[in-house]
Design an enzyme around this catalytic site. Structure first.
Site, PDB file in Angstrom:
ATOM      1  N   ASP A 127      80.645  84.988  45.671  1.00 38.86           N
ATOM      2  CA  ASP A 127      79.915  83.808  46.160  1.00 38.86           C
ATOM      3  C   ASP A 127      78.572  84.159  46.801  1.00 38.86           C
ATOM      4  OD1 ASP A 127      82.071  82.251  45.307  1.00 38.86           O
ATOM      5  OD2 ASP A 127      83.099  82.453  47.232  1.00 38.86           O
ATOM      6  N   HIS A 144      80.711  76.236  44.201  1.00 38.63           N
ATOM      7  CA  HIS A 144      81.547  76.628  45.340  1.00 38.63           C
ATOM      8  C   HIS A 144      81.565  75.488  46.368  1.00 38.63           C
ATOM      9  CE1 HIS A 144      83.576  79.398  48.012  1.00 38.63           C
ATOM     10  NE2 HIS A 144      82.793  78.966  48.977  1.00 38.63           N
ATOM     11  N   MET A 183      89.746  80.931  39.151  1.00 40.98           N
ATOM     12  CA  MET A 183      90.283  81.623  40.329  1.00 40.98           C
ATOM     13  C   MET A 183      90.310  83.150  40.213  1.00 40.98           C
ATOM     14  SD  MET A 183      90.539  79.146  42.298  1.00 40.98           S
ATOM     15  CE  MET A 183      91.411  79.777  43.735  1.00 40.98           C
ATOM     16  N   GLY A 194      90.256  70.924  36.553  1.00 39.34           N
ATOM     17  CA  GLY A 194      89.176  70.786  35.578  1.00 39.34           C
ATOM     18  C   GLY A 194      88.321  69.534  35.732  1.00 39.34           C
TER      19      GLY A 194
END
Ligand code: GRF
Length: 193
Positions: free
Chosen positions: A150, A114, A95, A20
């Protein structure tokens, strides 16, 4: 939905699965006057995510959802998002792959960060693969989320040099430092005009 900057900030939920550190940088950013967003909700699939500690530290509501049944989890998340009038979702080390159905149903924006220069190195183990391929440059990307992994429209990228001494973990550290700056910058780029 109009996401205009007025007196009210854009209600944002951050989705996390682990440390985080991007969540922390987004919360700090959101507390600045110049920030167009407020962080109103933290969502995680992982009850052990270290980043959940920021809920207490910064007094932000958190919710954990079991993804054993993804369909049910997403339905519950959707309810929570509506209940809290969330207009923007920031994925930050989350995830799980969000379904097309959820993306289409959410009438707002979903962003992701990303750790590569997309479209290169989608998916996992980006730093390992970049070094194995003798890349001289890596970096990070903030992009809109679409139904392909992505692959949504890129908002901003930051390059990071790879040196001969770099390992996947030293590169990850360098890239992460840049991620913490890039996410707020990307949000400013989208919402400030
Ligand atoms: C970051 O490198 C992010 O780009 C990737 O997962 C990592 C999460 O780090 N998707 P953190 O949980 O924000 O510290």
């Amino acid at each position: 939905m109009a996401l205009l900057i007025g007196s009210k900030k854009i209600k944002t939920a951050v989705f996390i699965s682990g440390t985080g550190s991007n969540l922390k940088s987004l919360i700090k950013f959101s507390n600045l006057k110049k920030s167009p967003i407020s962080i109103n909700l933290i969502i995680s699939d992982n009850p052990k995510a270290k980043g959940l500690d920021y809920s207490k530290i910064f007094n932000i509501k958190k919710k954990i959802f079991d993804f054993e049944n993804k369909n049910i989890a997403e339905k519950k998340i959707f309810k929570e998002i509506k209940k809290n009038k969330i207009e923007l979702i920031c994925l930050a080390g989350f995830m799980k792959i969000i379904s097309k159905n959820f993306i289409n149903k959410f009438n707002g924006k979903i962003l992701n960060i990303h750790p590569s220069l997309l479209p290169k190195y989608k998916g996992l183990n980006t730093h390992y693969r970049a070094i194995a391929n003798n890349e001289k440059l890596s970096g990070c990307t903030v992009h809109f989320v679409n139904s392909k992994l992505d692959s949504g429209k890129i908002v901003l990228q930051k390059e990071v040099k790879i040196t001969k001494k770099d390992t996947p973990s030293t590169l990850a550290k360098k890239v992460l430092t840049q991620e913490h700056k890039l996410y707020p910058k990307a949000i400013l780029k989208i919402f400030s005009f």
